[in-house]
Design a protein around this motif. Structure first.
Motif, PDB file in Angstrom:
ATOM      1  N   PRO A 204     -29.977 -14.325 -13.227  1.00  0.00           N
ATOM      2  CA  PRO A 204     -30.187 -15.851 -12.772  1.00  0.00           C
ATOM      3  C   PRO A 204     -29.652 -16.579 -13.674  1.00  0.00           C
ATOM      4  CG  PRO A 204     -32.228 -14.882 -12.856  1.00  0.00           C
ATOM      5  CD  PRO A 204     -31.499 -13.965 -13.226  1.00  0.00           C
ATOM      6  N   HIS A 205     -28.589 -16.555 -15.200  1.00  0.00           N
ATOM      7  CA  HIS A 205     -27.915 -16.793 -16.251  1.00  0.00           C
ATOM      8  C   HIS A 205     -26.150 -17.187 -15.564  1.00  0.00           C
ATOM      9  CE1 HIS A 205     -31.397 -18.089 -18.570  1.00  0.00           C
ATOM     10  NE2 HIS A 205     -31.126 -17.162 -18.422  1.00  0.00           N
ATOM     11  N   VAL A 206     -26.022 -15.812 -14.914  1.00  0.00           N
ATOM     12  CA  VAL A 206     -24.213 -15.715 -14.456  1.00  0.00           C
ATOM     13  C   VAL A 206     -24.717 -16.469 -13.116  1.00  0.00           C
ATOM     14  CG1 VAL A 206     -23.640 -14.155 -13.139  1.00  0.00           C
ATOM     15  CG2 VAL A 206     -24.015 -13.633 -15.706  1.00  0.00           C
ATOM     16  N   VAL A 207     -25.367 -16.765 -12.737  1.00  0.00           N
ATOM     17  CA  VAL A 207     -25.871 -17.157 -11.052  1.00  0.00           C
ATOM     18  C   VAL A 207     -25.421 -18.798 -10.911  1.00  0.00           C
ATOM     19  CG1 VAL A 207     -26.640 -17.331  -8.548  1.00  0.00           C
ATOM     20  CG2 VAL A 207     -26.598 -15.252  -9.271  1.00  0.00           C
ATOM     21  N   ALA A 208     -26.029 -19.367 -12.061  1.00  0.00           N
ATOM     22  CA  ALA A 208     -26.563 -20.983 -12.298  1.00  0.00           C
ATOM     23  C   ALA A 208     -24.876 -20.956 -13.229  1.00  0.00           C
ATOM     24  CB  ALA A 208     -27.532 -21.345 -13.020  1.00  0.00           C
ATOM     25  N   ALA A 209     -24.180 -20.171 -13.896  1.00  0.00           N
ATOM     26  CA  ALA A 209     -22.839 -20.434 -14.450  1.00  0.00           C
ATOM     27  C   ALA A 209     -21.956 -21.217 -13.324  1.00  0.00           C
ATOM     28  CB  ALA A 209     -22.076 -19.406 -15.025  1.00  0.00           C
ATOM     29  N   PHE A 210     -21.810 -20.798 -11.830  1.00  0.00           N
ATOM     30  CA  PHE A 210     -20.372 -21.193 -10.815  1.00  0.00           C
ATOM     31  C   PHE A 210     -21.253 -22.143 -10.212  1.00  0.00           C
ATOM     32  CE2 PHE A 210     -19.977 -17.078 -12.071  1.00  0.00           C
ATOM     33  CZ  PHE A 210     -18.619 -17.049 -12.255  1.00  0.00           C
ATOM     34  N   ALA A 211     -20.712 -22.816  -8.879  1.00  0.00           N
ATOM     35  CA  ALA A 211     -21.072 -24.001  -8.575  1.00  0.00           C
ATOM     36  C   ALA A 211     -21.362 -23.336  -6.236  1.00  0.00           C
ATOM     37  CB  ALA A 211     -19.495 -24.902  -7.678  1.00  0.00           C
ATOM     38  N   GLY A 212     -20.690 -22.536  -6.276  1.00  0.00           N
ATOM     39  CA  GLY A 212     -21.488 -22.021  -4.557  1.00  0.00           C
ATOM     40  C   GLY A 212     -20.909 -20.561  -4.591  1.00  0.00           C
ATOM     41  N   ALA A 213     -22.087 -20.018  -3.561  1.00  0.00           N
ATOM     42  CA  ALA A 213     -21.807 -18.729  -3.443  1.00  0.00           C
ATOM     43  C   ALA A 213     -22.140 -18.185  -1.771  1.00  0.00           C
ATOM     44  CB  ALA A 213     -23.369 -18.544  -3.931  1.00  0.00           C
ATOM     45  N   ALA A 214     -21.635 -17.220  -1.946  1.00  0.00           N
ATOM     46  CA  ALA A 214     -21.363 -17.137   0.081  1.00  0.00           C
ATOM     47  C   ALA A 214     -22.023 -14.852  -0.542  1.00  0.00           C
ATOM     48  CB  ALA A 214     -19.764 -16.238   0.298  1.00  0.00           C
ATOM     49  N   LEU A 215     -23.119 -15.176   0.961  1.00  0.00           N
ATOM     50  CA  LEU A 215     -23.823 -13.835   0.650  1.00  0.00           C
ATOM     51  C   LEU A 215     -23.879 -12.892   1.899  1.00  0.00           C
ATOM     52  CD1 LEU A 215     -25.454 -12.075  -0.757  1.00  0.00           C
ATOM     53  CD2 LEU A 215     -27.758 -13.216   0.562  1.00  0.00           C
ATOM     54  N   ALA A 216     -24.094 -11.719   2.255  1.00  0.00           N
ATOM     55  CA  ALA A 216     -23.690 -11.052   3.216  1.00  0.00           C
ATOM     56  C   ALA A 216     -24.464  -9.869   3.030  1.00  0.00           C
ATOM     57  CB  ALA A 216     -22.417 -10.358   3.359  1.00  0.00           C
ATOM     58  N   ASP A 217     -25.299  -9.015   4.586  1.00  0.00           N
ATOM     59  CA  ASP A 217     -25.502  -8.321   4.192  1.00  0.00           C
ATOM     60  C   ASP A 217     -25.133  -6.310   4.492  1.00  0.00           C
ATOM     61  OD1 ASP A 217     -28.095  -8.518   4.154  1.00  0.00           O
ATOM     62  OD2 ASP A 217     -28.214  -9.681   5.709  1.00  0.00           O
ATOM     63  N   LEU A 218     -24.991  -5.849   4.172  1.00  0.00           N
ATOM     64  CA  LEU A 218     -24.024  -4.365   3.793  1.00  0.00           C
ATOM     65  C   LEU A 218     -25.083  -3.485   5.253  1.00  0.00           C
ATOM     66  CD1 LEU A 218     -23.158  -3.376   1.116  1.00  0.00           C
ATOM     67  CD2 LEU A 218     -22.247  -4.057   1.842  1.00  0.00           C
ATOM     68  N   ALA A 219     -23.505  -3.399   6.073  1.00  0.00           N
ATOM     69  CA  ALA A 219     -24.053  -2.316   7.842  1.00  0.00           C
ATOM     70  C   ALA A 219     -24.535  -0.952   6.935  1.00  0.00           C
ATOM     71  CB  ALA A 219     -23.154  -2.299   8.452  1.00  0.00           C
ATOM     72  N   ALA A 220     -25.166  -0.868   7.730  1.00  0.00           N
ATOM     73  CA  ALA A 220     -25.590   1.234   7.651  1.00  0.00           C
ATOM     74  C   ALA A 220     -24.347   2.024   7.904  1.00  0.00           C
ATOM     75  CB  ALA A 220     -26.889   0.917   9.126  1.00  0.00           C
ATOM     76  N   PRO A 221     -24.620   2.981   6.722  1.00  0.00           N
ATOM     77  CA  PRO A 221     -25.574   3.660   5.770  1.00  0.00           C
ATOM     78  C   PRO A 221     -25.561   3.048   4.515  1.00  0.00           C
ATOM     79  CG  PRO A 221     -24.182   5.667   6.103  1.00  0.00           C
ATOM     80  CD  PRO A 221     -23.679   3.733   6.943  1.00  0.00           C
ATOM     81  N   VAL A 222     -25.504   2.207   4.359  1.00  0.00           N
ATOM     82  CA  VAL A 222     -25.047   1.786   2.775  1.00  0.00           C
ATOM     83  C   VAL A 222     -25.856   0.781   3.025  1.00  0.00           C
ATOM     84  CG1 VAL A 222     -24.295   0.788   1.317  1.00  0.00           C
ATOM     85  CG2 VAL A 222     -22.957   2.254   1.970  1.00  0.00           C
ATOM     86  N   PRO A 223     -26.841   0.521   2.690  1.00  0.00           N
ATOM     87  CA  PRO A 223     -28.364  -0.393   2.029  1.00  0.00           C
ATOM     88  C   PRO A 223     -27.604  -1.679   0.858  1.00  0.00           C
ATOM     89  CG  PRO A 223     -28.592   1.189   0.701  1.00  0.00           C
ATOM     90  CD  PRO A 223     -27.748   1.289   1.096  1.00  0.00           C
ATOM     91  N   GLY A 224     -28.631  -2.871   0.781  1.00  0.00           N
ATOM     92  CA  GLY A 224     -28.363  -3.615  -0.462  1.00  0.00           C
ATOM     93  C   GLY A 224     -27.606  -5.118   0.759  1.00  0.00           C
TER      94      GLY A 224
ATOM     95  N   ALA B 206     -26.680  -0.624  -3.383  1.00  0.00           N
ATOM     96  CA  ALA B 206     -25.754  -0.554  -2.561  1.00  0.00           C
ATOM     97  C   ALA B 206     -25.104   0.198  -3.762  1.00  0.00           C
ATOM     98  CB  ALA B 206     -24.421  -1.915  -1.609  1.00  0.00           C
ATOM     99  N   LEU B 207     -24.569  -0.265  -4.681  1.00  0.00           N
ATOM    100  CA  LEU B 207     -24.037   0.854  -5.346  1.00  0.00           C
ATOM    101  C   LEU B 207     -24.769   2.381  -5.247  1.00  0.00           C
ATOM    102  CD1 LEU B 207     -23.842  -1.791  -8.857  1.00  0.00           C
ATOM    103  CD2 LEU B 207     -21.903  -0.893  -6.609  1.00  0.00           C
ATOM    104  N   ALA B 208     -25.379   2.508  -5.141  1.00  0.00           N
ATOM    105  CA  ALA B 208     -26.420   3.992  -4.959  1.00  0.00           C
ATOM    106  C   ALA B 208     -25.775   4.657  -3.717  1.00  0.00           C
ATOM    107  CB  ALA B 208     -27.895   4.271  -5.817  1.00  0.00           C
ATOM    108  N   GLY B 209     -25.206   4.268  -3.095  1.00  0.00           N
ATOM    109  CA  GLY B 209     -24.631   4.358  -1.357  1.00  0.00           C
ATOM    110  C   GLY B 209     -24.503   5.420  -1.609  1.00  0.00           C
ATOM    111  N   PRO B 210     -23.391   5.491  -0.261  1.00  0.00           N
ATOM    112  CA  PRO B 210     -21.974   6.514  -0.217  1.00  0.00           C
ATOM    113  C   PRO B 210     -21.118   6.323  -1.257  1.00  0.00           C
ATOM    114  CG  PRO B 210     -22.352   5.440   1.758  1.00  0.00           C
ATOM    115  CD  PRO B 210     -23.391   4.767   1.087  1.00  0.00           C
ATOM    116  N   PRO B 211     -20.196   6.616  -1.548  1.00  0.00           N
ATOM    117  CA  PRO B 211     -18.628   6.499  -2.965  1.00  0.00           C
ATOM    118  C   PRO B 211     -18.305   5.579  -2.765  1.00  0.00           C
ATOM    119  CG  PRO B 211     -18.468   8.585  -1.744  1.00  0.00           C
ATOM    120  CD  PRO B 211     -19.868   8.180  -1.119  1.00  0.00           C
TER     121      PRO B 211
END
Length: 287
Positions: A46-66, A151-156
């Motif tokens: 959370p300390h890393v996130v708090a250092a910025f001013a805005g955020a954009a978030l997205a889900d990943l499509a299958a087969p990659v989770p996260g 997500a990092l543990a998904g496909p290469p």
């Protein structure tokens, strides 16, 4: 034979290499005044996130989770808010960067949205409870790429066929060399949430507009409008003709982000419709 400890170390290094490669792809297309470079991957907080001013978030499509996210500084947030085309959505401005990250993870972006920093931490923690952060370095630490560990543990990560065919140890060695080069610079010997940062200050209008030069915008050409009741809408069928509030031969409107900025004549170019701009509207005329 590989020991459990060395196997875990290889997996962790491979995940860091994947996160760094994804951030490098985002750095190439993220709006910025100065070219961005990916720094060393490190655990998110959370300390890393708090250092910025805005955020954009997205889900990943299958087969990659996260999920994945882009963090930006106040400079870009202000530039989007004060754009000559009106307020622009952060997630739309960084959509190419989100797609670049997802592509390196072997996936695609789903449901991109702008979120508050508090909501971002909660949503990133929801799937797997942990995420990795890669800072993007320009004038200072100007942005960051966040990737949930599942997500990092998904496909290469994507890339050339030769990269994908490399064994994990080979990919780790290559990424480790890149990371070591950055970590050995004096400015990046401490974790991201311990780094001194330049203060976020408002940038000039010229530099703010410069940041947006590479941002993709959806442009709409409108021939006219009309209003209909629900009953009339339900009665629509092939062959129905709708009368618009525009006389035949009148110029069509050119809208960007829903804002009228120009008018022109509809033309045909190589069997496709086009618009020949005849009038650029100022703020007063565009209302």
């Amino acid at each position: 034979m590989t020991s459990p400890e060395s196997g875990s170390a290889i997996a962790a290094a491979a995940a860091e290499a994947t996160a760094t490669a994804a951030a490098e792809a985002a750095a190439e297309v993220l709006p910025a005044v100065e070219p961005l470079t990916a720094g060393p991957a490190q655990p998110g907080s959370p300390h890393v996130v708090a250092a910025f001013a805005g955020a954009a978030l997205a889900d990943l499509a299958a087969p990659v989770p996260g999920r994945i996210a882009i963090l930006v500084g106040q400079d870009l947030v202000d530039a989007l808010a004060d754009s000559p085309l009106g307020g622009l959505d952060l997630h739309a401005a960084v959509q190419p960067a989100l797609e670049a990250v997802a592509g390196r993870l072997g996936s695609q972006v789903r449901d991109a949205r702008t979120v508050s920093l508090d909501d971002l931490v909660a949503e990133l923690a929801a799937p797997g409870g942990a995420f990795t952060t890669v800072p993007l370095i320009g004038v200072g630490i100007d942005a960051a790429v966040l990737v949930t560990d599942d997500a990092l543990a998904g496909p290469p990560a994507g890339g050339s066929a030769s990269d994908a065919a490399q064994p994990p140890a080979a990919r780790v060695a290559s990424a480790s060399e890149r990371i070591e080069t950055i970590e050995n610079t004096p400015a990046f010997t401490a974790p991201l949430d311990e780094q001194p940062r330049r203060p976020f200050t408002a940038i000039s209008g010229h530099r703010g507009l410069e940041m947006l030069h590479g941002v993709d915008m959806e442009v709409t050409v409108e021939l006219g409008r009309t209003r209909m009741t629900v009953r009339e809408l339900l009665a629509l069928s092939p062959g129905t003709v709708l009368e618009l509030d525009r006389a035949a031969g009148s110029p069509a409107d050119l809208l960007v982000n829903g804002r009228l900025i120009a008018r022109g004549e509809v033309v045909v170019v190589d069997e496709d419709f086009g618009l020949r701009v005849t009038e650029i509207l100022d703020d007063a005329a565009a209302v």
